[in-house]
Motif scaffolding. Structure first.
Motif, short mmCIF file in Angstrom:
data_model
loop_
_atom_site.label_atom_id
_atom_site.label_comp_id
_atom_site.label_asym_id
_atom_site.label_seq_id
_atom_site.Cartn_x
_atom_site.Cartn_y
_atom_site.Cartn_z
N VAL A 280 0.84 -1.27 -0.01
CA VAL A 280 -0.02 -0.20 -0.21
C VAL A 280 0.85 1.17 -0.07
O VAL A 280 1.85 1.31 0.84
N GLY A 281 0.58 2.09 -0.93
CA GLY A 281 1.64 3.34 -1.07
C GLY A 281 1.04 4.71 -0.96
O GLY A 281 -0.44 4.70 -1.54
N LEU A 282 1.41 5.78 -0.97
CA LEU A 282 0.91 6.90 -1.23
C LEU A 282 1.56 7.84 -2.31
O LEU A 282 2.95 8.02 -2.13
N ASP A 283 1.10 8.10 -3.31
CA ASP A 283 1.78 9.05 -4.28
C ASP A 283 1.56 10.58 -4.01
O ASP A 283 0.35 11.20 -4.45
N MET A 284 2.15 11.08 -3.02
CA MET A 284 2.09 12.46 -2.47
C MET A 284 2.42 13.26 -3.50
O MET A 284 3.39 13.16 -4.39
N THR A 285 1.42 14.39 -3.61
CA THR A 285 1.61 15.27 -4.89
C THR A 285 1.70 16.69 -4.37
O THR A 285 0.78 17.13 -3.65
N ARG A 286 2.61 17.59 -4.88
CA ARG A 286 2.61 18.84 -4.73
C ARG A 286 1.71 19.37 -5.90
O ARG A 286 2.18 19.84 -6.94
N ARG A 287 0.25 19.47 -5.59
CA ARG A 287 -0.73 19.61 -6.73
C ARG A 287 -0.69 21.05 -7.22
O ARG A 287 -0.62 21.19 -8.48
N ASP A 288 -0.13 22.05 -6.58
CA ASP A 288 0.05 23.40 -7.15
C ASP A 288 1.24 23.44 -8.18
O ASP A 288 1.05 24.15 -9.04
N LEU A 289 2.30 22.54 -7.66
CA LEU A 289 3.23 22.79 -8.64
C LEU A 289 3.10 21.77 -9.83
O LEU A 289 3.33 22.13 -11.13
N GLN A 290 2.33 20.87 -9.67
CA GLN A 290 1.85 19.77 -10.80
C GLN A 290 0.80 20.59 -11.74
O GLN A 290 1.16 20.45 -13.05
N GLY A 291 0.02 21.40 -11.21
CA GLY A 291 -1.00 22.19 -11.87
C GLY A 291 -0.28 23.18 -12.84
O GLY A 291 -0.70 23.62 -13.97
N LEU B 93 1.94 24.81 -18.24
CA LEU B 93 2.95 25.70 -18.95
C LEU B 93 3.71 24.39 -19.85
O LEU B 93 4.44 24.62 -20.48
N GLY B 94 2.93 23.16 -20.00
CA GLY B 94 3.54 22.05 -20.69
C GLY B 94 4.96 21.59 -20.34
O GLY B 94 5.80 21.16 -21.17
N ARG B 95 5.14 21.72 -19.03
CA ARG B 95 6.36 21.30 -18.35
C ARG B 95 6.36 20.11 -17.65
O ARG B 95 5.11 19.50 -17.30
N PRO B 96 7.53 19.53 -17.30
CA PRO B 96 7.57 18.01 -16.68
C PRO B 96 7.07 18.11 -15.27
O PRO B 96 6.83 19.22 -14.68
N TRP B 97 6.29 16.98 -14.97
CA TRP B 97 5.77 16.89 -13.57
C TRP B 97 6.55 16.65 -12.37
O TRP B 97 6.17 16.63 -11.35
N ASP B 98 7.90 16.46 -12.73
CA ASP B 98 8.86 15.86 -11.75
C ASP B 98 8.74 16.55 -10.31
O ASP B 98 8.84 15.97 -9.34
N MET B 99 8.60 17.85 -10.41
CA MET B 99 8.88 18.67 -9.02
C MET B 99 7.56 18.57 -8.26
O MET B 99 7.54 18.79 -7.05
#
Ligand code: MN
Length: 228
Positions: A107-118, A123-129
Motif C-alpha cells: 500500500v503506497g501514497l503518491d503524495m503530490t505537490r498539486r500546485d506545482l503539478q498544476g 505550461l507544458g512542463r514536466p511533472w517531476d517537481m
C-alpha cells in the motif's frame, strides 16, 4: 569497485513478516487509472492510453516514519494506490505473461505537490517537481505474491484523521496490473526491483501538518503516515 565519493545507499522496502528487504531500482507511477479520478482532474478516461511518470527510489518513506510537509507547496495532496513490486523483468511482455513478473504488493501514497503539478501542466512542463520530490512516496511493508496470490479485486481506501477520503475497488482500475506491466514494458525494459504505483481512485484532496493518513488495500498491511 572504487568510487570517487561514497555511493548512495541502496533504496529498499520492508517486507511483511521478514527481516529481509526488497531492493528498489525504479519507481514508476501510472496516471489517471481510475475513471472517476480522471474525471475529477478534468479528463475523459475513455480516450487515454495509460501514461507514466517516475519518482526517485530514495523518495520512499518506510517503516512507519513521519512525512515532513514538503517545501515549495501549499497544496499537498494524498493519492492512495496499490503498489506492485517486480521480481522479474523483461520487455514487450504480453498481458497473459505479465503477472509472472510480480514479486508482491504493498500500500503506497503518491503524495503530490498539486500546485506545482498544476502549474507544470498549464505550461507544458514536466511533472517531476510536483511528483518526485523528497519523501513523496510513503510505502507500507510489501507482501509476496506467494502468500497473497494475485490481487485483482478488493477494497482500496484512505482515511485522514479517521474520516474516509478515498474509497474504491481494484476492479475499477481502467488498466489492470497485467495490462499496465505489459504496456510499460513496451516503453522501457523492466527489471527486478522496479515498483509500479498503479494509480489512485477519486477523492484526492489536501493534507496539512499534524494530519494522520491511514491507507488500506484488502489483504495487505495498512499504511500509517503522520504529516509533520
Ligand atoms: Mn498517482
Amino acid at each position: 569497485m572504487k568510487y570517487v565519493i561514497d555511493p548512495a545507499p541502496q533504496a529498499a522496502a520492508p517486507v511483511a513478516g521478514s527481516d529481509a528487504r526488497f531492493p528498489v531500482r525504479r519507481v514508476y507511477c501510472v496516471g489517471r487509472n481510475y475513471a472517476a479520478h480522471a474525471r475529477e482532474m478534468g479528463h475523459d478516461p475513455d480516450r487515454e492510453p495509460p501514461f507514466f511518470f517516475m519518482k526517485p527510489a530514495d523518495a520512499l518513506v518506510t517503516g512507519g516514519a513521519d512525512m515532513p510537509y514538503p517545501v515549495a507547496t501549499s497544496d499537498l495532496h494524498h493519492e492512495i494506490e496499490m503498489v506492485v513490486a517486480l521480481g522479474k523483468g523483461g520487455r514487450d511482455i504480453p498481458v497473459s505473461a505479465a503477472s509472472d513478473l510480480i514479486w508482491g504488493y504493498g500500500v503506497g501514497l503518491d503524495m503530490t505537490r498539486r500546485d506545482l503539478q498544476g502549474e507544470a501542466k498549464k505550461l507544458g512542463r514536466p511533472w517531476d517537481m510536483g511528483k518526485g520530490f523528497d519523501k513523496s512516496a510513503p510505502l507500507a511493508p510489501l507482501h509476496p505474491v506467494s502468500a497473497t496470490g494475485l490481487i485483482e479485486d478488493g477494497e482500496i481506501w484512505l482515511d485522514v484523521n479517521g474520516k474516509r477520503r478515498q474509497q474504491s475497488t481494484l476492479k475499477a482500475l481502467i488498466w489492470s496490473v497485467s495490462e499496465t506491466i505489459s504496456y510499460l514494458s513496451g516503453l522501457v525494459e523492466l527489471h527486478p526491483g522496479d515498483l509500479i504505483f498503479s494509480g489512485t481512485p477519486e477523492g484526492v484532496a489536501a493534507v496539512g501538518r499534524g494530519d494522520v493518513l491511514h491507507g488500506h488495500v484488502d489483504g495487505l498491511s495498512d499504511l500509517h503516515v503522520r504529516i509533520t
